[in-house]
Scaffold this active site. Sequence first.
Site, mmCIF file in Angstrom:
data_model
loop_
_atom_site.group_PDB
_atom_site.id
_atom_site.type_symbol
_atom_site.label_atom_id
_atom_site.label_comp_id
_atom_site.label_asym_id
_atom_site.label_seq_id
_atom_site.Cartn_x
_atom_site.Cartn_y
_atom_site.Cartn_z
ATOM 1 N N ASP A 56 1.600 -3.735 5.559
ATOM 2 C CA ASP A 56 0.621 -3.437 4.703
ATOM 3 C C ASP A 56 1.091 -4.288 3.306
ATOM 4 O O ASP A 56 0.874 -3.947 2.161
ATOM 5 C CB ASP A 56 0.643 -2.078 4.358
ATOM 6 C CG ASP A 56 1.856 -1.370 4.074
ATOM 7 O OD1 ASP A 56 3.029 -2.169 4.282
ATOM 8 O OD2 ASP A 56 2.125 -0.369 3.318
ATOM 9 N N SER A 92 0.764 -1.173 0.022
ATOM 10 C CA SER A 92 -0.104 0.269 0.146
ATOM 11 C C SER A 92 0.964 1.255 -0.098
ATOM 12 O O SER A 92 2.001 1.277 0.801
ATOM 13 C CB SER A 92 -0.813 -0.002 1.362
ATOM 14 O OG SER A 92 -1.726 1.105 1.273
#
Length: 422
Positions: free
Chosen positions: A328, A286
């Site tokens: 992430d 991300s």
Amino acid sequence: MSLFKSRIRPTLGSVIGRGHLIVALVGVAMASVSLTLLGVLALRVYADHNLHLIARSINYTVEAAVVFNDKVAATEALALIASTEEVADAQVMDEQGELLARWQRPETGLLSDLEMQVARVILEKPISMPIVHQGQEIGSILLVGHGGSLMSFLLSGLVGIVLCTAISAWVALYLARRQLRGITGPLRSLATVAHAARSERAFDRRVPPADIAELDNLGNDFNALLDELESWQTHLQSENETLAHQASHDSLTGLPNRAFFEGRLIRALRNAGKLDERVAVLFLDSDRFKEINDNFGHAAGDAVLVAVATRVRAQLREEDLVARLGGDEFSILLAPLHKAEDAERIADKIIASMEIPIQLPGSIQVLTSLSIGIAVYPDHGVTPGELLDAADAAMYQAKRLSRGAQQTAGAELPVAHVQTRS
């Protein structure tokens, strides 16, 4: 050998059968002996009474011959009566006790001797009766009974005893088998269910109802125990499945973790090597996760991770695998991969799914983007580590390109980018 024999236990069927047989034989034997003794006593009384009647008949018949001392007439009269009755020996004596006439049953061999022995044992002593003429004793009669009828009765009784014993033994064995089925049937069912529960852990089996109350109660108690074991097994399986899922899956997103992913990747590469197929590994990261986490808190960051996981999984095939490696970072396994363009097409679909804002707690919406790196087996590596490293490197290259594009365009939000490892 003796130790082995000492450990052999009789079966329930043999115990019940032997018990029934012993009871039946003892009962038949006692009844037969009792009936035989009663019959012998009754026959003895009848034989004695019959001998007295024969003696009176002879008395009346030979009275005249004794009066006139006619031996021929006395012998004929004695033979006429004694030969047709149960008499072994008949004697007529005169007043002085001298033998006037005598009749003896002819001997026919061993059977005759046996009949005489039976008569001596069972019958009373020979019967002696005086011959009276006009109130004066003129002689006497001596009769010895014959055991023919007694012998026939005893032989008939023996045959009857043997037949009754055989019939009783057969009936006892039949009843024993019938009773045995009523006992061993439920026990066999219980043993079968117990064996299945012990060897196969089949705790869902149940013992059927039994006709005998005690065996039915035993089956009900055993079924209650199986209910508890089944409940315990179900609970244990549920806990094991939960622990196994927790050990191999991420608690936040529900996706498989790194260990699970690497295990699947190893198997996929092994199969691909055998079938000469291709496999793709995608590494996802991300671009704004730290910014969202810092600005909106960890709850918002968790919501973003859950949304990303859901959207990514929705773009994959049923046989594909997506896992959360940590933070992430996510990884996707595409196996089998028909052509490299398929991996790029799936990556584009994932990036497109991120264009929809993500709803955060507190009615806040944010946009995020992903950087994706792609590595293909065997072009970029042949081991799990090589493929993951290649995909990771491609992802960082895509992230750098994305940042460069943002600086050139002066945009505030990063643009997602896909990079295939060259």
